[in-house]
Motif scaffolding. Structure first.
Motif, PDB file in Angstrom:
ATOM      1  N   UNK A  85     -13.010  30.683   1.580  1.00 45.46           N
ATOM      2  CA  UNK A  85     -11.556  30.714   0.828  1.00 45.46           C
ATOM      3  C   UNK A  85     -10.511  30.390   1.974  1.00 45.46           C
ATOM      4  N   UNK A  86      -9.631  29.761   1.377  1.00 49.53           N
ATOM      5  CA  UNK A  86      -8.715  29.044   2.145  1.00 49.53           C
ATOM      6  C   UNK A  86      -7.339  29.386   1.564  1.00 49.53           C
ATOM      7  N   UNK A  87      -6.480  29.751   2.682  1.00 49.97           N
ATOM      8  CA  UNK A  87      -4.881  29.999   2.128  1.00 49.97           C
ATOM      9  C   UNK A  87      -4.189  28.739   2.994  1.00 49.97           C
ATOM     10  N   UNK A  88      -3.120  28.293   2.637  1.00 45.85           N
ATOM     11  CA  UNK A  88      -2.302  27.261   3.242  1.00 45.85           C
ATOM     12  C   UNK A  88      -0.885  27.536   3.273  1.00 45.85           C
ATOM     13  N   UNK A  89      -0.224  27.389   4.729  1.00 44.98           N
ATOM     14  CA  UNK A  89       1.073  27.856   5.072  1.00 44.98           C
ATOM     15  C   UNK A  89       1.794  26.441   5.534  1.00 44.98           C
ATOM     16  N   UNK A  90       3.164  26.215   5.293  1.00 44.37           N
ATOM     17  CA  UNK A  90       3.672  25.250   5.986  1.00 44.37           C
ATOM     18  C   UNK A  90       5.141  25.869   6.535  1.00 44.37           C
ATOM     19  N   UNK A  91       5.342  25.006   7.856  1.00 41.79           N
ATOM     20  CA  UNK A  91       6.536  25.658   8.795  1.00 41.79           C
ATOM     21  C   UNK A  91       7.799  24.556   8.667  1.00 41.79           C
ATOM     22  N   UNK A  92       8.701  24.582   8.014  1.00 38.11           N
ATOM     23  CA  UNK A  92       9.916  23.816   8.267  1.00 38.11           C
ATOM     24  C   UNK A  92      11.146  24.190   7.679  1.00 38.11           C
ATOM     25  N   UNK A  93      12.207  23.779   7.989  1.00 40.26           N
ATOM     26  CA  UNK A  93      13.367  24.128   7.597  1.00 40.26           C
ATOM     27  C   UNK A  93      14.442  24.067   8.596  1.00 40.26           C
ATOM     28  N   UNK A 102       8.936  29.733   6.562  1.00 39.31           N
ATOM     29  CA  UNK A 102       7.504  30.007   6.275  1.00 39.31           C
ATOM     30  C   UNK A 102       7.146  29.621   4.781  1.00 39.31           C
ATOM     31  N   UNK A 103       6.517  28.672   4.350  1.00 42.47           N
ATOM     32  CA  UNK A 103       6.241  28.493   2.959  1.00 42.47           C
ATOM     33  C   UNK A 103       4.720  28.419   2.724  1.00 42.47           C
ATOM     34  N   UNK A 104       4.462  29.414   1.641  1.00 38.98           N
ATOM     35  CA  UNK A 104       3.110  29.730   1.305  1.00 38.98           C
ATOM     36  C   UNK A 104       2.796  28.438   0.325  1.00 38.98           C
ATOM     37  N   UNK A 105       1.819  27.635   0.426  1.00 34.20           N
ATOM     38  CA  UNK A 105       1.485  26.422  -0.560  1.00 34.20           C
ATOM     39  C   UNK A 105       0.094  26.795  -1.347  1.00 34.20           C
ATOM     40  N   UNK A 106      -0.606  27.718  -0.928  1.00 35.92           N
ATOM     41  CA  UNK A 106      -1.724  28.366  -1.896  1.00 35.92           C
ATOM     42  C   UNK A 106      -2.426  29.349  -1.307  1.00 35.92           C
ATOM     43  N   UNK A 107      -2.791  30.265  -2.074  1.00 35.91           N
ATOM     44  CA  UNK A 107      -3.316  31.406  -1.575  1.00 35.91           C
ATOM     45  C   UNK A 107      -4.826  31.134  -1.388  1.00 35.91           C
ATOM     46  N   UNK A 108      -5.706  32.527  -0.924  1.00 38.91           N
ATOM     47  CA  UNK A 108      -7.041  32.352  -0.826  1.00 38.91           C
ATOM     48  C   UNK A 108      -7.939  31.746  -2.122  1.00 38.91           C
ATOM     49  N   UNK A 109      -8.275  30.649  -1.895  1.00 37.73           N
ATOM     50  CA  UNK A 109      -9.030  30.068  -3.073  1.00 37.73           C
ATOM     51  C   UNK A 109     -10.029  29.143  -2.407  1.00 37.73           C
ATOM     52  N   UNK A 110     -11.127  28.763  -3.002  1.00 38.13           N
ATOM     53  CA  UNK A 110     -11.831  27.486  -2.612  1.00 38.13           C
ATOM     54  C   UNK A 110     -11.174  26.311  -2.459  1.00 38.13           C
ATOM     55  N   UNK A 111     -11.555  25.561  -1.259  1.00 38.46           N
ATOM     56  CA  UNK A 111     -10.891  24.464  -0.880  1.00 38.46           C
ATOM     57  C   UNK A 111     -10.683  23.322  -1.962  1.00 38.46           C
ATOM     58  N   UNK A 112     -11.848  23.503  -2.812  1.00 43.81           N
ATOM     59  CA  UNK A 112     -11.799  22.401  -3.891  1.00 43.81           C
ATOM     60  C   UNK A 112     -10.897  22.938  -5.013  1.00 43.81           C
ATOM     61  N   UNK A 113     -10.263  24.044  -4.960  1.00 40.45           N
ATOM     62  CA  UNK A 113      -9.465  24.329  -5.920  1.00 40.45           C
ATOM     63  C   UNK A 113      -8.023  24.477  -5.725  1.00 40.45           C
ATOM     64  N   UNK A 114      -7.716  24.097  -4.394  1.00 39.01           N
ATOM     65  CA  UNK A 114      -6.333  23.929  -3.810  1.00 39.01           C
ATOM     66  C   UNK A 114      -5.553  22.700  -4.494  1.00 39.01           C
TER      67      UNK A 114
END
Length: 702
Positions: A85-93, A102-114
């Motif tokens: 399971x993968x969570x995705x964060x991006x840093x910009x601003x 710090x921006x949360x783009x997706x919480x822990x899910x299977x990569x195919x579900x992101x």
């Protein structure tokens, strides 16, 4: 603790102060244990640096760094097994809102579900990135007790906020199984060091990427390590104190990873070579890392603690070199307290003060036991020499060198002094030279400056100018006219020129005086000292001959000795330390050489004649042998020399960490005792010394 083999290959490394040969110790078999990693599913956090630098091209392509990540990252993550399971964060601003970038783009899910398209499309590269805050928030998102691998994709932009390297180190130490793998898309040289530190401090991998193909390969490799197994090297010293040497992981002659001991380092499954950078480097070949397991390597060492003081009990910094009979010297460090983690065995520590070439002390037969600390307090037989320099009442700058009188070619200390300079020196008599001040190569020389252990000797030298005047009447009453040259003592450097009976101004120092008379004769005066504010009158001897005198050992080496020049009636004309230069009247002479060995032997040259104007060299060969006592299990010993027939009358004595005495060839009885425990002694009988021999005798006390 693994036991090293009797022989091992050598690797050469450079250490502070000197170059040493360091043996590689192969541990076989390695003490390994394995344990399962955290259960309850597998997780991965991906942190994307989307600073302004993310708009720049990747390598030489037309694709921006962010667009390359948008294209390649989803395809790589979709190759992961379904249970990850993968969570995705991006840093910009903008930089003004650093910790909020710090921006949360997706919480822990299977990569195919992101929702890749919508998630990555929202990223707007801008400003500076809070790497430290992003890593902390990524680690906080993992479930309690889970393994915490983080994949950081850095565009190489400006960093704001706290030091991310320190945060990475804290995460690894505090958060269970936290590790950070860095894919660097083009950081500046300053940021590259930070990125490497983030990976190394947390047991992760570091990749530099220049093309799309390299980005794909780096992502696949980082994920293989992040989701594979782990290696943990635990190094302990005395009382189970953790030690943190560098650990290098290699595979097929390639370095895979470098990290500190006690770090959980992520590795793809397979076999590796593990090198632990303790003072004696340990190498563990064929270490297997299994999927979802942590392999522990536990290395227990003892510790040597050398504590150095001067005779007054003041801590004294010196160079400590540690060696072992089967390995040679392998460790060197400077300090008043030196702690060395070591495997079991017997070791020797050699001590040099910063201004002495020869060792001043030895600590031998040091037994190291794993898990224990062996302390060796040592009082060094040294004193302090302080030289204050002035010129016209102000601090002067000059170059100072100090050397033992017995071995003037071995410079004990040399350096620039701005007003003053201090040297720590072993017991003995020294020659002090001061020169090259105010751009002139002029020496102000002092001989026989005696250094006493525990004492502080201060010399005040005035480097102002004085004058020298050659008197117009020679010693035989003959009027003297002509030109005068003032030459730096022992060189051909002319400092000043003038005429007989005219004061010549020169800096304070020691000089030779050359006079060329109007009649064409050349006269010399050697060793003329001129002090600041002084007018030195020099009366030239006439008639004169010049004599160079020296003693040679059987190897034709110049030997420090004492020389006495005698007339054929036995009257002393000159005497002093050899080698020497003397001005003498013409006549018949014999050179008597003494004090070249511990027995105060005397050797005479054959008679020789000197005529006016001669420049003559007399060489006296002497029969001598050198005896060195190397105690195996004592730091400092005393030595007494007896004849083979009489063990009551002491012929010569010596003392030191490894005392050396020059003796006449012959047969001797020798008594050696531990100066710290005089009741410990050894008698050596029928020791035969031959002329020219340098013999070392190793002594072990029961």
């Amino acid at each position: 603790s693994p036991t090293p083999p009797p022989t091992a290959p050598l690797a050469e490394v450079t250490l502070p102060a000197q170059r040493l040969h360091v043996p590689l110790v192969f541990a076989n078999p390695p003490p390994l244990t394995a344990e399962p990693l955290a259960a309850g599913g597998r997780y991965l956090a991906v942190v994307i640096d989307a600073s302004q630098a993310a708009r720049e091209p990747l390598g030489g392509t037309a694709t921006s760094r962010l667009n390359a990540v948008r294209d390649i990252l989803p395809r790589v993550l979709n190759t992961l097994e379904p249970d990850v399971q993968v969570t995705l964060l991006a840093l910009y601003g903008p930089p003004a809102t650093c910790t909020e970038n710090v921006h949360l783009l997706g919480d822990f899910v299977s990569p195919s579900a992101l929702p890749w398209d919508s998630a990555l499309a929202t990223i707007r590269p801008d400003g500076a990135v809070p790497l430290a805050e992003g890593l902390l928030q990524a680690a906080d998102r993992f479930p309690t007790g889970a393994r915490r691998p983080i994949l950081l994709i850095s565009a190489g932009g400006a960093i704001c906020g706290e030091d991310p390297c320190q945060v990475a180190r804290v995460l690894e130490r505090v958060e269970a199984d936290a590790s950070i793998h860095v894919v660097d898309l083009g950081a500046s040289e300053a940021n590259k060091a930070t990125m490497r530190c983030i990976a190394q401090a947390s047991g992760g991998a570091y990749y530099t990427v220049r093309t799309r193909e390299e980005l794909t390969t780096a992502l696949h490799d980082a994920l293989a390590h992040a989701l594979g197994g782990q290696i943990r090297v635990e190094v302990v010293g005395a009382q189970a104190r953790p030690l943190f040497p560098a650990v290098v992981v290699g595979k097929a002659a390639q370095v895979i990873r470098t990290f500190d001991a006690w770090t959980d380092a992520d590795l793809a499954p397979g076999e590796y070579t593990i090198s632990v950078g303790t003072p004696i480097p340990f190498v563990f070949p064929n270490v297997e890392v299994r999927p979802h397991e942590r392999t522990r390597l536990h290395l227990q060492l003892g510790e040597l603690r050398v504590l150095l003081t001067d005779p007054n009990g003041v801590p004294l910094s010196a160079q400590v070199t540690v060696s072992r009979p089967d390995l040679g010297p392998f460790f060197s460090r400077v300090g008043s307290r030196v702690d060395v983690p070591l495997p079991s065995g017997r070791y020797t520590a050699t001590i040099r003060v910063g201004t002495a070439i020869e060792p001043v002390a030895y600590a031998r037969d040091i037994v190291i036991v794993p898990g224990s600390a062996t302390e060796r307090p040592m009082t060094l037989p040294v004193g302090r020499l302080v030289i204050n320099l002035t010129r016209a009442g102000l601090p002067a700058t000059a170059f100072v060198d100090v050397a033992p009188v017995e071995t003037p070619d071995l410079i004990s200390m040399a350096g620039w002094a701005e007003g003053s300079i201090e040297a720590v020196l072993p017991r003995g008599a020294y020659r002090v030279r001061v020169g090259r001040y105010a751009g002139d190569k002029v020496y102000y020389e002092l001989d026989e400056v005696t250094v006493v252990p525990g004492e502080r000797i201060t010399l005040h030298l005035d480097l102002g100018e004085g004058t020298v005047r050659v008197v117009s009447t020679a010693t035989d009453g003959t009027p003297l006219t002509g030109t005068v040259q003032v030459v730096v003592g022992g060189t051909e450097h002319v400092v000043a020129e003038g005429n007989v009976d005219v004061p010549i101004s020169v800096p304070a120092g020691e000089y030779d005086i050359r006079v060329e008379t109007e009649a064409g004769d050349v006269l010399w005066a050697w060793g003329i000292s001129v002090r600041a504010g002084e007018e030195r009158e020099v009366v030239m001897e006439r008639p004169q001959a010049r004599l160079w005198a020296r003693a040679l050992d059987p190897g034709d080496r110049i030997l420090p000795a004492w020389g006495t020049l005698l007339t054929d009636e036995g009257a002393t004309v000159r005497e002093g330390r050899l080698p020497a230069r003397w001005i003498v009247p013409p006549g018949e002479y014999t050179l008597e050489v003494s004090s070249y060995d511990a027995l105060e032997s005397v050797t005479e040259s054959a008679p020789f004649s000197l005529d006016a104007g001669d420049a003559y060299t007399v060489v006296v060969p002497v029969e001598v042998a050198r005896l060195m006592i190397a105690p195996a299990n004592a730091d400092r010993v005393g030595v007494a020399i007896f004849s083979a027939e009489d063990t009551e009358t002491v012929l010569a004595e010596g003392e030191g960490g490894m005392p050396s005495l020059r003796l006449l060839p012959g047969t001797y009885t020798i008594r050696v005792w531990d100066t710290s425990h005089p009741q410990r002694e050894v008698w050596l009988e029928d020791i035969v010394l031959t002329s020219g021999e340098a013999r070392e005798i190793r002594v072990h006390f029961e």
